[in-house]
Design a protein around this motif. Structure first.
Motif, mmCIF file in Angstrom:
data_model
loop_
_atom_site.group_PDB
_atom_site.id
_atom_site.type_symbol
_atom_site.label_atom_id
_atom_site.label_comp_id
_atom_site.label_asym_id
_atom_site.label_seq_id
_atom_site.Cartn_x
_atom_site.Cartn_y
_atom_site.Cartn_z
ATOM 1 N N UNK A 150 7.509 -12.161 0.463
ATOM 2 C CA UNK A 150 8.368 -10.968 0.438
ATOM 3 C C UNK A 150 9.156 -10.887 -0.857
ATOM 4 N N UNK A 151 9.512 -12.053 -1.440
ATOM 5 C CA UNK A 151 10.209 -12.048 -2.727
ATOM 6 C C UNK A 151 9.272 -11.604 -3.842
ATOM 7 N N UNK A 152 8.033 -12.056 -3.784
ATOM 8 C CA UNK A 152 7.054 -11.640 -4.790
ATOM 9 C C UNK A 152 6.834 -10.143 -4.755
ATOM 10 N N UNK A 153 6.713 -9.585 -3.563
ATOM 11 C CA UNK A 153 6.522 -8.142 -3.433
ATOM 12 C C UNK A 153 7.733 -7.390 -3.979
ATOM 13 N N UNK A 154 8.928 -7.890 -3.671
ATOM 14 C CA UNK A 154 10.146 -7.218 -4.145
ATOM 15 C C UNK A 154 10.246 -7.271 -5.669
ATOM 16 N N UNK A 155 9.918 -8.420 -6.259
ATOM 17 C CA UNK A 155 9.975 -8.551 -7.713
ATOM 18 C C UNK A 155 8.962 -7.631 -8.378
ATOM 19 N N UNK A 156 7.727 -7.614 -7.858
ATOM 20 C CA UNK A 156 6.684 -6.768 -8.440
ATOM 21 C C UNK A 156 7.040 -5.282 -8.305
ATOM 22 N N UNK A 157 7.543 -4.883 -7.135
ATOM 23 C CA UNK A 157 7.928 -3.486 -6.944
ATOM 24 C C UNK A 157 9.096 -3.113 -7.850
ATOM 25 N N UNK A 158 10.030 -4.034 -8.028
ATOM 26 C CA UNK A 158 11.152 -3.762 -8.926
ATOM 27 C C UNK A 158 10.713 -3.599 -10.362
ATOM 28 N N UNK A 159 9.759 -4.418 -10.802
ATOM 29 C CA UNK A 159 9.247 -4.292 -12.172
ATOM 30 C C UNK A 159 8.577 -2.945 -12.379
ATOM 31 N N UNK A 160 7.789 -2.514 -11.398
ATOM 32 C CA UNK A 160 7.121 -1.211 -11.503
ATOM 33 C C UNK A 160 8.143 -0.076 -11.496
ATOM 34 N N UNK A 161 9.154 -0.181 -10.640
ATOM 35 C CA UNK A 161 10.171 0.870 -10.567
ATOM 36 C C UNK A 161 10.951 0.981 -11.879
ATOM 37 N N UNK A 162 11.247 -0.168 -12.498
ATOM 38 C CA UNK A 162 11.969 -0.143 -13.774
ATOM 39 C C UNK A 162 11.181 0.623 -14.842
ATOM 40 N N UNK A 163 9.869 0.445 -14.845
ATOM 41 C CA UNK A 163 9.040 1.155 -15.826
ATOM 42 C C UNK A 163 8.854 2.612 -15.428
ATOM 43 N N UNK A 164 8.619 2.859 -14.149
ATOM 44 C CA UNK A 164 8.326 4.215 -13.677
ATOM 45 C C UNK A 164 9.480 5.175 -13.943
ATOM 46 N N UNK A 165 10.709 4.693 -13.757
ATOM 47 C CA UNK A 165 11.873 5.558 -13.923
ATOM 48 C C UNK A 165 12.557 5.382 -15.278
ATOM 49 N N UNK A 200 0.823 -1.203 0.000
ATOM 50 C CA UNK A 200 0.000 0.000 0.000
ATOM 51 C C UNK A 200 0.863 1.260 0.000
ATOM 52 N N UNK A 201 1.931 1.256 0.798
ATOM 53 C CA UNK A 201 2.821 2.424 0.848
ATOM 54 C C UNK A 201 3.532 2.627 -0.486
ATOM 55 N N UNK A 202 3.975 1.541 -1.092
ATOM 56 C CA UNK A 202 4.669 1.642 -2.377
ATOM 57 C C UNK A 202 3.744 2.201 -3.451
ATOM 58 N N UNK A 203 2.529 1.685 -3.536
ATOM 59 C CA UNK A 203 1.586 2.172 -4.538
ATOM 60 C C UNK A 203 1.185 3.624 -4.272
ATOM 61 N N UNK A 204 1.118 4.010 -2.996
ATOM 62 C CA UNK A 204 0.813 5.398 -2.669
ATOM 63 C C UNK A 204 1.924 6.328 -3.152
ATOM 64 N N UNK A 205 3.176 5.918 -2.968
ATOM 65 C CA UNK A 205 4.303 6.723 -3.447
ATOM 66 C C UNK A 205 4.263 6.847 -4.966
ATOM 67 N N UNK A 206 3.958 5.754 -5.651
ATOM 68 C CA UNK A 206 3.850 5.791 -7.109
ATOM 69 C C UNK A 206 2.761 6.767 -7.535
ATOM 70 N N UNK A 207 1.608 6.714 -6.867
ATOM 71 C CA UNK A 207 0.513 7.614 -7.216
ATOM 72 C C UNK A 207 0.897 9.075 -6.975
#
Length: 221
Positions: free
Chosen positions: A164-179, A65-72
């Protein structure tokens, strides 16, 4: 029975009850507890059971939730602070011409893109007097939807991993696209990038779910 669940000659044994002459053949089947997984449940059930055995903990849900809030927040910031690009004018002006004067692309003036955003931005402008800001908000919403679908897809594809690995992988994929410069430069502007990309991701998600579940509801796509 071999590992694929097929009967083999070793599955049969001869019982000698008379001492010398075999008079009964018994089919030696394993117990249900030793049956192969593909015979007792489908791969979809196995995946669901694995997810139930490794549910997300509260800390991991809060991290998502915190990660998606930062993205938004990053996307909303881009809406307000990105400078006006000259390419936005053609999309904003065409929407204004349709709403205010009833002019249509191709018929009343030259237009070098597909015309659907003319009507999308024009319809959105009726809810606000700030045409550019409203169009940018719609694009930011679609950008967030694209990243959210990417996050969900990554979580689903790596269901075998620890939560925790799934969350890290998903967050990393989003970060790669976002930046990524290709995304960061084009997103949250009144262009023709965010909305088509989001719709494409939606169609891909529906098709993937259709193929995975075997449902026919998404075949029409």
């Amino acid at each position: 029975m071999n590992h694929n669940g097929m009967l083999t000659p070793a599955s049969f044994r001869v019982c000698d009850t008379a001492g010398s002459v075999p008079n009964k053949i018994v089919l030696d089947l394993p117990s249900p507890n030793r049956m192969p997984a593909n015979l007792t449940s489908s791969s979809r059930d196995t995946a669901r059971d694995a997810g139930l055995r490794n549910p997300l903990r509260l800390s991991e849900r809060l991290a998502i939730a915190l990660f998606l809030l930062v993205v938004a927040l990053l996307l909303v910031t881009n809406v307000a602070y990105k400078r006006l690009d000259h390419d936005e004018n053609q999309f904003i002006a065409s929407a204004a011409l349709w709403v205010r004067h009833g002019l249509l692309p191709y018929r009343d003036y030259p237009y070098f893109h597909t015309p659907y955003l003319v009507f999308v931005y024009g319809a959105l402008s009726k809810f606000s007097g700030h045409l550019r800001l409203t169009a940018r908000r719609a694009c930011a919403l679609c950008s967030f939807g694209t990243l959210l679908l990417l996050f969900i897809a990554a979580m689903a594809l790596f269901w075998r991993e620890q939560p925790r690995h799934r969350v890290a992988i998903a967050a990393g994929a989003v970060a790669l696209v976002l930046f990524n410069p290709s995304f960061s430069i084009t997103s949250c502007r009144a262009w023709n990038h965010d909305i088509p990309t989001f719709l494409m991701f939606c169609v891909m998600a529906i098709m993937w779910l259709t193929l995975r579940t075997g449902s026919r509801r998404g075949v029409w796509l």
